[in-house]
Design a protein around this motif. Structure first.
Motif, PDB file in Angstrom:
ATOM      1  N   LEU A  11       0.847  -1.180   0.000  1.00 53.93           N
ATOM      2  CA  LEU A  11       0.000   0.000   0.000  1.00 53.93           C
ATOM      3  C   LEU A  11       0.882   1.229   0.000  1.00 53.93           C
ATOM      4  O   LEU A  11       1.951   1.241   0.608  1.00 53.93           O
ATOM      5  CB  LEU A  11      -0.869   0.052   1.262  1.00 53.93           C
ATOM      6  N   GLU A  12       0.407   2.275  -0.651  1.00 54.57           N
ATOM      7  CA  GLU A  12       1.036   3.583  -0.519  1.00 54.57           C
ATOM      8  C   GLU A  12       0.113   4.413   0.351  1.00 54.57           C
ATOM      9  O   GLU A  12      -1.079   4.567   0.055  1.00 54.57           O
ATOM     10  CB  GLU A  12       1.237   4.255  -1.869  1.00 54.57           C
ATOM     11  N   HIS A  33      -8.288  -1.456   5.539  1.00 54.79           N
ATOM     12  CA  HIS A  33      -7.287  -0.425   5.825  1.00 54.79           C
ATOM     13  C   HIS A  33      -7.910   0.967   5.739  1.00 54.79           C
ATOM     14  O   HIS A  33      -7.679   1.817   6.606  1.00 54.79           O
ATOM     15  CB  HIS A  33      -6.107  -0.522   4.856  1.00 54.79           C
ATOM     16  N   ASN A  34      -8.699   1.220   4.704  1.00 59.50           N
ATOM     17  CA  ASN A  34      -9.274   2.551   4.515  1.00 59.50           C
ATOM     18  C   ASN A  34     -10.415   2.859   5.475  1.00 59.50           C
ATOM     19  O   ASN A  34     -10.728   4.031   5.696  1.00 59.50           O
ATOM     20  CB  ASN A  34      -9.707   2.747   3.061  1.00 59.50           C
ATOM     21  N   SER A  35     -11.004   1.842   6.070  1.00 51.20           N
ATOM     22  CA  SER A  35     -12.065   2.079   7.049  1.00 51.20           C
ATOM     23  C   SER A  35     -11.510   2.221   8.469  1.00 51.20           C
ATOM     24  O   SER A  35     -12.267   2.459   9.403  1.00 51.20           O
ATOM     25  CB  SER A  35     -13.093   0.948   7.009  1.00 51.20           C
ATOM     26  N   GLY A  36     -10.197   2.055   8.630  1.00 52.41           N
ATOM     27  CA  GLY A  36      -9.584   2.183   9.950  1.00 52.41           C
ATOM     28  C   GLY A  36      -9.519   0.879  10.715  1.00 52.41           C
ATOM     29  O   GLY A  36      -9.131   0.861  11.875  1.00 52.41           O
ATOM     30  N   LYS A  37      -9.905  -0.236  10.078  1.00 52.68           N
ATOM     31  CA  LYS A  37      -9.882  -1.529  10.751  1.00 52.68           C
ATOM     32  C   LYS A  37      -8.687  -2.374  10.330  1.00 52.68           C
ATOM     33  O   LYS A  37      -8.597  -3.536  10.694  1.00 52.68           O
ATOM     34  CB  LYS A  37     -11.180  -2.293  10.453  1.00 52.68           C
ATOM     35  N   GLY A  38      -7.784  -1.783   9.564  1.00 45.87           N
ATOM     36  CA  GLY A  38      -6.596  -2.508   9.131  1.00 45.87           C
ATOM     37  C   GLY A  38      -5.492  -2.378  10.163  1.00 45.87           C
ATOM     38  O   GLY A  38      -5.741  -2.237  11.361  1.00 45.87           O
ATOM     39  N   ALA A  39      -4.282  -2.396   9.700  1.00 50.91           N
ATOM     40  CA  ALA A  39      -3.119  -2.317  10.584  1.00 50.91           C
ATOM     41  C   ALA A  39      -3.045  -0.967  11.301  1.00 50.91           C
ATOM     42  O   ALA A  39      -3.468   0.058  10.769  1.00 50.91           O
ATOM     43  CB  ALA A  39      -1.849  -2.536   9.771  1.00 50.91           C
ATOM     44  N   LYS A  46      -4.294   7.095   6.360  1.00 49.67           N
ATOM     45  CA  LYS A  46      -5.255   6.839   5.304  1.00 49.67           C
ATOM     46  C   LYS A  46      -5.708   8.149   4.666  1.00 49.67           C
ATOM     47  O   LYS A  46      -5.586   9.195   5.309  1.00 49.67           O
ATOM     48  CB  LYS A  46      -6.417   6.001   5.818  1.00 49.67           C
ATOM     49  N   PRO A  47      -6.172   8.126   3.437  1.00 52.26           N
ATOM     50  CA  PRO A  47      -6.456   6.931   2.665  1.00 52.26           C
ATOM     51  C   PRO A  47      -5.183   6.283   2.125  1.00 52.26           C
ATOM     52  O   PRO A  47      -4.174   6.949   1.907  1.00 52.26           O
ATOM     53  CB  PRO A  47      -7.329   7.443   1.516  1.00 52.26           C
ATOM     54  N   VAL A  48      -5.280   5.003   1.919  1.00 54.26           N
ATOM     55  CA  VAL A  48      -4.185   4.248   1.319  1.00 54.26           C
ATOM     56  C   VAL A  48      -4.660   3.693  -0.015  1.00 54.26           C
ATOM     57  O   VAL A  48      -5.859   3.539  -0.238  1.00 54.26           O
ATOM     58  CB  VAL A  48      -3.710   3.097   2.233  1.00 54.26           C
ATOM     59  N   LYS A  49      -3.698   3.430  -0.901  1.00 59.20           N
ATOM     60  CA  LYS A  49      -4.066   2.788  -2.163  1.00 59.20           C
ATOM     61  C   LYS A  49      -3.130   1.607  -2.398  1.00 59.20           C
ATOM     62  O   LYS A  49      -1.950   1.651  -2.031  1.00 59.20           O
ATOM     63  CB  LYS A  49      -4.022   3.762  -3.330  1.00 59.20           C
TER      64      LYS A  49
END
Length: 94
Positions: A11-12, A33-39, A46-49
């Motif tokens: 991810l970037e 990841h983009n909802s805040g439930k990732g790492a 975020k946002p990450v792509k």
């Protein structure tokens, strides 16, 4: 026995940093990841792509690829991504 595809992905983040991870479902994981439930690392970046993903036959292979990527310096990560070529998340079939 269920068989899954195993992916190493990069991810970037919004701040330009890279995050490498493992998943069996890249689309779902990107959403997490983009909802805040990732790492924890990506929650404040975020946002990450998703800029890279590669499918592996086994979980072990994908985890080794993730580990190897995380050991690289920033310049080596950029070199790896450059040599991997442009990766289009919209055309990549998961």
């Amino acid at each position: 026995m269920e068989t899954n595809d195993h992916y190493f992905y990069v991810l970037e983040c919004k701040d330009g940093s890279y995050y490498g991870g493992y998943t069996i479902d890249p689309s779902r994981r990107l959403g997490e990841h983009n909802s805040g439930k990732g790492a924890k690392y990506t929650r404040v970046r975020k946002p990450v792509k998703m800029i890279y993903a590669e499918k592996y036959a086994s979980k072990g292979e994908a985890l080794r690829a993730e580990y190897a990527f995380k050991q690289l310096t920033r310049s080596k990560k950029e070199q790896f991504l450059s040599e991997a070529g442009e990766w289009d998340a919209n055309s990549e079939e998961f």
